[in-house]
Structures are given as structure tokens and as C-alpha cells.
Scaffold this motif. Sequence first.
Motif, mmCIF file in Angstrom:
data_model
loop_
_atom_site.group_PDB
_atom_site.id
_atom_site.type_symbol
_atom_site.label_atom_id
_atom_site.label_comp_id
_atom_site.label_asym_id
_atom_site.label_seq_id
_atom_site.Cartn_x
_atom_site.Cartn_y
_atom_site.Cartn_z
ATOM 1 N N LEU A 1 -33.708 11.122 37.494
ATOM 2 C CA LEU A 1 -32.887 10.330 36.586
ATOM 3 C C LEU A 1 -32.094 11.266 35.681
ATOM 4 N N SER A 2 -30.834 10.941 35.432
ATOM 5 C CA SER A 2 -29.999 11.724 34.507
ATOM 6 C C SER A 2 -30.007 11.042 33.150
ATOM 7 N N ARG A 3 -30.225 11.818 32.108
ATOM 8 C CA ARG A 3 -30.236 11.290 30.748
ATOM 9 C C ARG A 3 -29.641 12.311 29.779
ATOM 10 N N THR A 4 -29.264 11.828 28.593
ATOM 11 C CA THR A 4 -28.790 12.690 27.508
ATOM 12 C C THR A 4 -29.734 12.526 26.327
ATOM 13 N N VAL A 5 -30.101 13.627 25.689
ATOM 14 C CA VAL A 5 -31.038 13.586 24.561
ATOM 15 C C VAL A 5 -30.303 13.076 23.317
ATOM 16 N N THR A 6 -30.824 12.017 22.706
ATOM 17 C CA THR A 6 -30.246 11.460 21.481
ATOM 18 C C THR A 6 -31.050 11.840 20.245
ATOM 19 N N ASN A 7 -32.338 12.101 20.410
ATOM 20 C CA ASN A 7 -33.206 12.562 19.323
ATOM 21 C C ASN A 7 -34.010 13.747 19.834
ATOM 22 N N SER A 8 -33.914 14.894 19.170
ATOM 23 C CA SER A 8 -34.651 16.083 19.602
ATOM 24 C C SER A 8 -36.146 15.790 19.676
ATOM 25 N N PHE A 9 -36.834 16.464 20.596
ATOM 26 C CA PHE A 9 -38.266 16.222 20.738
ATOM 27 C C PHE A 9 -38.953 17.451 21.326
ATOM 28 N N ASP A 10 -40.269 17.502 21.148
ATOM 29 C CA ASP A 10 -41.091 18.550 21.740
ATOM 30 C C ASP A 10 -41.731 18.023 23.007
ATOM 31 N N PHE A 11 -41.726 18.860 24.046
ATOM 32 C CA PHE A 11 -42.330 18.460 25.314
ATOM 33 C C PHE A 11 -42.871 19.689 26.017
ATOM 34 N N ALA A 12 -44.141 19.652 26.345
ATOM 35 C CA ALA A 12 -44.810 20.710 27.115
ATOM 36 C C ALA A 12 -44.609 22.089 26.481
ATOM 37 N N GLY A 13 -44.607 22.130 25.153
ATOM 38 C CA GLY A 13 -44.485 23.409 24.459
ATOM 39 C C GLY A 13 -43.062 23.878 24.221
ATOM 40 N N TYR A 14 -42.070 23.076 24.590
ATOM 41 C CA TYR A 14 -40.669 23.437 24.406
ATOM 42 C C TYR A 14 -39.981 22.408 23.514
ATOM 43 N N ARG A 15 -38.954 22.877 22.802
ATOM 44 C CA ARG A 15 -38.136 21.994 21.991
ATOM 45 C C ARG A 15 -36.903 21.609 22.799
ATOM 46 N N ILE A 16 -36.702 20.312 23.048
ATOM 47 C CA ILE A 16 -35.544 19.827 23.796
ATOM 48 C C ILE A 16 -34.557 19.281 22.765
ATOM 49 N N PRO A 17 -33.469 19.971 22.481
ATOM 50 C CA PRO A 17 -32.600 19.584 21.366
ATOM 51 C C PRO A 17 -31.623 18.457 21.698
ATOM 52 N N TYR A 18 -31.135 17.844 20.634
ATOM 53 C CA TYR A 18 -30.121 16.789 20.725
ATOM 54 C C TYR A 18 -28.921 17.259 21.551
ATOM 55 N N GLY A 19 -28.413 16.367 22.420
ATOM 56 C CA GLY A 19 -27.235 16.666 23.214
ATOM 57 C C GLY A 19 -27.512 17.309 24.556
ATOM 58 N N THR A 20 -28.763 17.668 24.831
ATOM 59 C CA THR A 20 -29.100 18.324 26.103
ATOM 60 C C THR A 20 -28.990 17.334 27.261
#
Length: 666
Positions: free
Chosen positions: A543-562
Motif C-alpha cells: 500500500l502507498s501512503r503519505t505520513v501526516t503525523n510523525s511517528f516511531d516504528f521499530a526503533g526508527y522515526r518516520i517523519p511527516y511528509g515521508t
Amino acid sequence: MLRFVEELLILIEEEQIPNRTLRYALAGAVLMDLALEHRIDTDLQALYLTDAMPLGDALLDPVLAEIAAGPESQSCEFWVRRIAEKGDCLHAQALARLEAQGIMESDDGGFFTLALRVNRSHRYPRNPSLAAAGEASEQEIRSRLMEILFNDDVIPSPRDIAIISLCRACGLFRRTMTPEEYNEVEERIELIARLEQSARALTEAIRTMTVAETQAERRLFRERRGSSGWPKASGWLPVIGHALKLTGDIRAFFTEQYLKHGPVFEVNAFGNSFVVMAGPEANLFMIREGKFHLRSREVWDGFKDWLGVATLLVGMDGADHRLLRRTKRRGYSRQHILERLREAVAVVERELTELPSDRPVPVVYTMQRVMTEQISLLSAGSSSRERIDDIITFNDAMLMVFIARRYPKFMTRTPKVMRARRRLELHIERMLNERELKLGDETNDLVDDLLELRHSAPDFLADTDMFIAAMGPFMVGLDTVAPTTSFALYALLKHPDVLERARAEADELFASGELTSESLARMTVTRGAILEALRMYPIGPALSRTVTNSFDFAGYRIPYGTDVLIAMTVTHYLPEFFPEPERFDVERYSPERRENVQPGAFVPFGLGHHSCLGQGFAEVQMILTIATLLHRAEIVLAPPGYRLKVQQTPTPRPAGNFKIRLRPRQ
């Protein structure tokens, strides 16, 4: 009377409230109910137990018992944080209660929305046990709160004060109102929130914890910004990056990288980078928190611009997505096809009479004809047989240009594509005009529901949006049920023992003379073959998605806009979920094994609030189609030793050289 947890979930529905804040709000809601029931009391320093007598309520009594057994004179923050640990359980319990009361409904994908009757009437169904005593139906919470906030003459009750305080604490009013509306009532919200001591103490605890954790999150984000640290997928080539891998067997590539790098890694195609989230970790994140952090709209913007439409179910989020999904639910539902099984069978039988006997027949194209015609008749009330080639041309061009992004945009302007689009627009327009004349009749399918929505909300669903809204089912038939049925048929032909068991089920089904949900439920081998095809050959591997709210996942920070790819079907080939994953095994789905019900393991129909609306419809359709084929015809591979080749154009499907020979059975 509803409990605060239930009212809060009705108000929230699909709003993007962080999961942490939601859990705090649910905890506060339970504690507020206990306070109004005089079981606890609070001040600005502590929460006290005043009465440990159970209320006979499954939502409140476990929390009351925990407070009674817990340490005395603890702060409101202590208890909000402690009860929030049970937030997921409270959430599930409250949704089940709302569904049982007819206030909320869930579709075949487990997606909950406000029931259509409640949404239109703005009142809840009356409690049958109290209706005889003359109790009036209760006003729906949204309309009740708006009346309080926008009318200074309305005096709020203690319950209204509590729920308004909760909504203020989790920022719900800011999310659901326009800035102008919120500015108009902000002062009244603040005034009401100060009227009741227990509500004030609990909501201040929620706000304090939320603000503190948000600030800590922002500090962490600033520290990590610019240094993602996630690994790069192997197989990168100069200039093109991982483009060849992404146009090949994507599921296998993502599984290989997951086993090598873990649940987070980066891929690149022609300079465009994507973060991949994979494995059970990613699936559970999507189920639990995806709607709070990810959005699908950007993926479909190019397609919407090309068509000139504003309303597209797969490219919408929030309240608009909820409304359109609710409108389409009935036409895509399992119940809808169960009511018209004979019509679905007749389509397969008619196709069989037109196929050449004992000559090679292309399987995918044949299944596309069958599935699209079934959906067209059942969901739109008209035939699309003459337009099948136009539907295929239009659909493949759209997916290859705007979703797979393997063709340049000028491919949508080729004479073949433009002719197909014009013919389809005329076909859909004619179909809609015919149905407009019957709109006053009892509605019974998807197009009727769409027309009703257009008339009731023309500013939401415009005339220009109706083409793609009505085309949706046809495109689904081409790229999901037709390829999956083809994969299942190949697997059965390669496993003669399973094929004979499935044929015996089909013969028994038609010999009984009754086509019902109960008789279909006995088709366990055929259903197992369909589910195995969905597992081994997933139509939507990511699935393709765009990050709207930054979050932590599996020890990494996934920032807004990714830009993120959710490699959801990696789990389908992990042996910890499906032993010997390369083996076709229809018994995986038996009551004894149930390998597919492990959380996050089996996700062929997508994840989260965009999960496939028609998955129940599709499962019945595929089982019924294969059963009819096996009952009516002898089927063999052509040639007998054919080995399956999978195309990725535009979605995974058997190659065009997969053919069969059919002979009528006596």
C-alpha cells in the motif's frame, strides 16, 4: 443511555486523533461515568473511591474493581494512565455495544461507521425494553452538542459538561469544526469545561499528560531530524535504483529485504525514495494506528486531476471517506450477492455456452468477462458485456500511469485509451439516466445508493464524480476477483486430489437445489483454495501512503511528509505464520488450524480504514464462480504441463498464456 466511552467513539469515528490521546480520553470517559454514578470522587490532587458496589456494567465494573483494589489517594493522572493501558479493550467493547444497539455498523472489512438510520435521523434507536413505557429516542450526540455550543440559552446537563470537557481535552472540536466555527464557540467551551469539578480534574490530567508527551516527542524529532538511519534495500543499480525489483515480484523482494533488514528499509526508483514498513509489525501498526499517521490521498491526486473528479473512495480520508464508504457499503456487501446467487450463476453458465468446446481459452480474460458482468448486473443493474474491452483498456492505462507509474502520462491520451474512455462515459451516463427514472422505487443496489447521495448532497457528490463512482465495481472485478479466481483455478488444476474434492462440493451444492449462505458455507475446500490463492498470489502486495503525523516504528522515526510503502503481504510467506509457505494447502483455514486468523498474518484485502469494502462480496463471488465451472465443465490445462507465469501489469495476474480446455459435463 449511552456511556461516555460510547459517545466519545461516535464523535471520533475516523478523525485522526493520536492513539495515545485516544486511550487517555477513553480512560477519562470511564472514570467520568463512575463519578456521575457516585462510585468515585475527585479533587485537583487525588481520586477517591466512595462506593465499591458494582453497577452491572461490563465497561465500568472492571475499572471500579481495579480502583477498589488499588492504592489509595492516587492522583487523577495515575488512574488515567493506568486505565489507558486497557484502552484497546475498552475501544473494542464499546464498538461491539454500539453495533448491538444499531447505532454503529461494521462492513465486511470490520470498518465501523454511524448507522445510516442514525446518520439521517440524528436520533438513536429506542431501547425496546423502555419504549413501551413511552421513552423517546435519544438525540444523537453530535447534534446535541452543537445545539449546546451554539445556543447560549441551552443549559448543559452534568453529562453534557463531561463530554464537552473530554472533547476539549483531546482536541476533537478543533479537528471537527472549521476555524471560524471554533473561534465562535471557543469561549463557551472553556466556560462549560470549568463547571464540573470531576470533569475538570480528569480532563486536566489528560491534557497535562498529552502535552508533556507531545513536547517530548517533538524534542526527540528535532534530535533525530536529518539522520534517519534506516537501512537501504540491497539490489540497488545506478540511475534506476530498485526499479527492476519493484516491477518484478514485489512480494518476494520485500520478503527478502524484511528477513535481511527487519521491518524498516528504504527503496529507490529513478531518484524517488520510499520507506518500506514490512512484516507483522507493520500490519499491526496499520490496524491499530495507521489512520492516525498515514493518508492515501496523494497517491490518487494525478488520477483525480486527469478525470476532473473530486470524490474518489480510495483517494479520500476523514469524514468524506466515511460518508462515501457508508453509501457504498450495501452494494458491495456479502448480503447483497447472497440475495442474488442465481443471477451470478447464470452469468457463468451463459459464458460457458459461448466458449469454444475443447479448445484453448485464455483464463484471465474469461474471468474478467464473468466477474465484471456479475458485478455490473448485481451492483449497477445493467449489462457491461459489450464494453468489457473498453473497461480493460481504460483500467490498465489508469493503473499503469497513475498508480504503478510505469507508463508516461501521454499514454492516457492515445487514441485507443481516449476512445475507450468516451465509450465508457456514454455507457455510464445512459445507465445512470435509466436508473434516475426508477429512483422513487425501492433502492436495491450500489447505483441507486449513489444516485440517492447525489440528490441529497450535490455539493459532495457532483455529476462529474458519478462516472468514476459507478465505474468502481467494474475496475475492482478486473484487478482483484478475476486474477485471484484465475490463480485459484491454476492451483486446483495442479493438485488433482484437491480439484476432485472441490468438484464433489460443487456437485453437492447444485444437487441440493438450494443456493444459500448455509450451502456455500459447506464449500470448505473451494473456500480454502480461494484463500490460498489470496495468500500465495496477493493482488495488492503493498500500500502507498503519505505520513501526516510523525511517528516511531521499530526503533526508527518516520517523519511527516515521508512516502511510505506498507509491504503488508510479507507475512503470507513467513513460516512462523504459515508453515511451509511455498506449499498449496487448503487445510490452513480449517477450524482446527485457522492459520489465517493470527493477528496481522493474513491481509489479502488491505489494512486499516481503507481495507477492501467488497471483500465479503468477492469471496462469495469467487467461490460461486469456481463451483459453477467445476460442476458444468471438465477442465484441463492447455498444454497439460503448463507452468504458471505471473505478470505485474498493472497488478499481479497470471500471464496471458495461461489457458484451459473445457468440455461440458453430463
